[in-house]
Design a protein around this motif. Structure first.
Motif, PDB file in Angstrom:
ATOM      1  N   SER A 182       1.655   2.940   8.836  1.00 44.27           N
ATOM      2  CA  SER A 182       2.695   1.974   9.199  1.00 44.27           C
ATOM      3  C   SER A 182       2.129   0.563   9.184  1.00 44.27           C
ATOM      4  N   LYS A 183       2.927  -0.374   8.635  1.00 44.31           N
ATOM      5  CA  LYS A 183       2.446  -1.761   8.556  1.00 44.31           C
ATOM      6  C   LYS A 183       3.021  -2.643   9.648  1.00 44.31           C
ATOM      7  N   LEU A 184       3.904  -2.069  10.448  1.00 41.54           N
ATOM      8  CA  LEU A 184       4.509  -2.914  11.474  1.00 41.54           C
ATOM      9  C   LEU A 184       3.685  -2.840  12.755  1.00 41.54           C
ATOM     10  N   ASN A 189       0.818  -1.221   0.000  1.00 41.32           N
ATOM     11  CA  ASN A 189       0.000   0.000   0.000  1.00 41.32           C
ATOM     12  C   ASN A 189       0.850   1.270   0.000  1.00 41.32           C
ATOM     13  N   GLU A 190       1.620   1.431  -1.043  1.00 38.74           N
ATOM     14  CA  GLU A 190       2.488   2.616  -1.172  1.00 38.74           C
ATOM     15  C   GLU A 190       2.244   3.316  -2.510  1.00 38.74           C
ATOM     16  N   LYS A 191       1.015   3.294  -2.993  1.00 38.87           N
ATOM     17  CA  LYS A 191       0.707   3.830  -4.318  1.00 38.87           C
ATOM     18  C   LYS A 191       1.221   5.263  -4.511  1.00 38.87           C
ATOM     19  N   ASP A 246       6.190  -6.421  -4.281  1.00 37.92           N
ATOM     20  CA  ASP A 246       4.892  -5.950  -3.786  1.00 37.92           C
ATOM     21  C   ASP A 246       4.057  -7.160  -3.391  1.00 37.92           C
ATOM     22  N   ASP A 247       3.416  -7.058  -2.236  1.00 32.78           N
ATOM     23  CA  ASP A 247       2.650  -8.196  -1.721  1.00 32.78           C
ATOM     24  C   ASP A 247       1.160  -8.051  -2.017  1.00 32.78           C
ATOM     25  N   ASN A 248       0.851  -7.867  -3.290  1.00 23.29           N
ATOM     26  CA  ASN A 248      -0.546  -7.763  -3.719  1.00 23.29           C
ATOM     27  C   ASN A 248      -1.278  -6.662  -2.952  1.00 23.29           C
TER      28      ASN A 248
HETATM   29  N1  LIG Z   1       6.152  -6.416   0.211  1.00 24.01           N
HETATM   30  C1  LIG Z   1       5.945  -6.056   1.477  1.00 24.01           C
HETATM   31  N2  LIG Z   1       6.266  -4.808   1.876  1.00 24.01           N
HETATM   32  C2  LIG Z   1       6.038  -4.469   3.164  1.00 24.01           C
HETATM   33  C3  LIG Z   1       5.453  -5.352   4.104  1.00 24.01           C
HETATM   34  N3  LIG Z   1       5.373  -4.707   5.301  1.00 24.01           N
HETATM   35  C4  LIG Z   1       5.880  -3.471   5.108  1.00 24.01           C
HETATM   36  N4  LIG Z   1       6.275  -3.319   3.828  1.00 24.01           N
HETATM   37  C5  LIG Z   1       6.959  -2.172   3.211  1.00 24.01           C
HETATM   38  O1  LIG Z   1       8.186  -2.032   3.924  1.00 24.01           O
HETATM   39  C6  LIG Z   1       8.506  -0.677   4.153  1.00 24.01           C
HETATM   40  C7  LIG Z   1       8.556  -0.390   5.662  1.00 24.01           C
HETATM   41  O2  LIG Z   1       7.278  -0.572   6.225  1.00 24.01           O
HETATM   42  P1  LIG Z   1       6.594   0.530   7.186  1.00 24.01           P
HETATM   43  O3  LIG Z   1       5.172   0.178   7.384  1.00 24.01           O
HETATM   44  O4  LIG Z   1       6.873   1.884   6.660  1.00 24.01           O
HETATM   45  O5  LIG Z   1       7.354   0.225   8.509  1.00 24.01           O
HETATM   46  P2  LIG Z   1       8.262   1.183   9.316  1.00 24.01           P
HETATM   47  O6  LIG Z   1       8.982   2.118   8.393  1.00 24.01           O
HETATM   48  O7  LIG Z   1       9.083   0.383  10.229  1.00 24.01           O
HETATM   49  O8  LIG Z   1       7.183   1.922  10.171  1.00 24.01           O
HETATM   50  P3  LIG Z   1       6.808   3.473  10.125  1.00 24.01           P
HETATM   51  O9  LIG Z   1       7.993   4.178  10.685  1.00 24.01           O
HETATM   52  O10 LIG Z   1       5.620   3.558  10.987  1.00 24.01           O
HETATM   53  O11 LIG Z   1       6.532   3.857   8.692  1.00 24.01           O
HETATM   54  C8  LIG Z   1       7.450   0.119   3.414  1.00 24.01           C
HETATM   55  O12 LIG Z   1       7.938   0.400   2.121  1.00 24.01           O
HETATM   56  C9  LIG Z   1       6.260  -0.838   3.355  1.00 24.01           C
HETATM   57  O13 LIG Z   1       5.412  -0.610   2.268  1.00 24.01           O
HETATM   58  C10 LIG Z   1       5.097  -6.673   3.648  1.00 24.01           C
HETATM   59  O14 LIG Z   1       4.595  -7.517   4.365  1.00 24.01           O
HETATM   60  N5  LIG Z   1       5.385  -6.952   2.333  1.00 24.01           N
END
Ligand SMILES: Nc1nc2c(ncn2[C@@H]2O[C@H](COP(=O)(O)OP(=O)(O)OP(=O)(O)O)[C@@H](O)[C@H]2O)c(=O)[nH]1
Ligand SMILES: [Mg+2]
Length: 235
Positions: free
Chosen positions: A214-216, A15-17, A40-42
């Motif tokens: 954030s995805k984490l 989800n980084e469109k 990209d994970d769909n």
């Molecule tokens: N393909 C893939 N990409 C992921 C997955 N989880 C996160 N990402 C990507 O990995 C990168 C880091 O994820 P973020 O969600 O930004 O995690 P973070 O940077 O530690 O957390 P924030 O500081 O809150 O943004 C981003 O480009 C996300 O789109 C995943 O399960 N699969």
């Protein structure tokens, strides 16, 4: 070309469109001769479609689209294997959410000329972490805690903005790192340090994402703490 080396820039997307378009344009504007790999994970927001549109303009993008959200550890391992299989000299990994400034790639390349492994650090002179409040405290003191517990002379363990000089890293391979989430990035440093490979820190400025979320999950912080203590007893 930044120098005569064959360079792969990798990022994972979920989800980084909005962000990926800005990132790709910026990378190729500054470094037209690097190649990009994106896993990209769909993404439900159709990030992959956006990447496919950009591929028409920039031929040196490879997209791997996986069926579901399979995690950052496996995405980074795909990049490492792809870079080795295609004989790249340097692999540079970064987030796609614009937290990592592509203009800093040049400094990674410069430092990879003399170092096997380079990490972008927010917590050394010249580095900055523009996160706020609780997030900043957790990141800053989390990295200090990891440093103290693991006894590794490094100020940054959790960012994914990193450079690998693949021809100089014979004793290390990312596939040996068994962990996921933040722990994966921490354990990578542990495995590199265990092999007496020099870790070169260079300053980066980390910005909070402006688009998307954030995805984490928060539970990651607890899992990283647990893994930290496991590593301490393994040392
Ligand atoms: N393909 C893939 N990409 C992921 C997955 N989880 C996160 N990402 C990507 O990995 C990168 C880091 O994820 P973020 O969600 O930004 O995690 P973070 O940077 O530690 O957390 P924030 O500081 O809150 O943004 C981003 O480009 C996300 O789109 C995943 O399960 N699969
Ligand atoms: Mg992020």
């Amino acid at each position: 070309m930044i120098n005569e080396k064959k360079i792969l820039v990798f990022t994972a997307t979920y989800n980084e469109k909005e962000n990926i378009k800005i990132l790709i344009n910026s990378i190729f504007k500054n470094y037209p001769n690097v190649d990009m790999l994106i896993v990209d994970d769909n993404s439900p927001d159709n990030t992959a479609e956006e990447i496919n549109l950009l591929k028409k303009e920039y031929k040196n993008i490879t997209l791997v689209k996986r069926a579901s959200k399979l995690g950052l550890d496996t995405a980074h391992k795909i990049a490492y294997n792809y870079a080795l299989d295609n004989n790249y000299d340097y692999l540079i990994t970064m987030d796609a959410d614009l937290s990592h400034d592509p203009k800093e790639i040049e400094n990674f390349v410069k430092n990879l000329e003399h170092n096997p492994f380079v990490i972008g650090s927010r917590y050394i002179d010249g580095g900055k972490c523009l996160m706020k409040g609780r997030r900043l405290l957790i990141s800053k003191y989390g990295n200090i805690l990891i440093r103290l517990i693991l006894g590794i002379n490094c100020n940054e363990f959790t960012t994914s903005y990193r450079g690998f000089n693949l021809k100089d890293l014979e004793s290390f391979n990312l596939n040996i790192v068994k962990a996921s989430g933040y722990s994966f990035f921490m354990k990578t440093i542990f495995e590199i340090s265990k092999r007496d490979i020099i870790i070169k820190e260079i300053p980066i400025t980390f910005k909070d994402r402006s688009f998307g979320y954030s995805k984490l999950p928060r539970v990651e912080i607890l899992r990283t703490l647990l893994n930290l203590f496991i590593l301490f007893f393994k040392k």
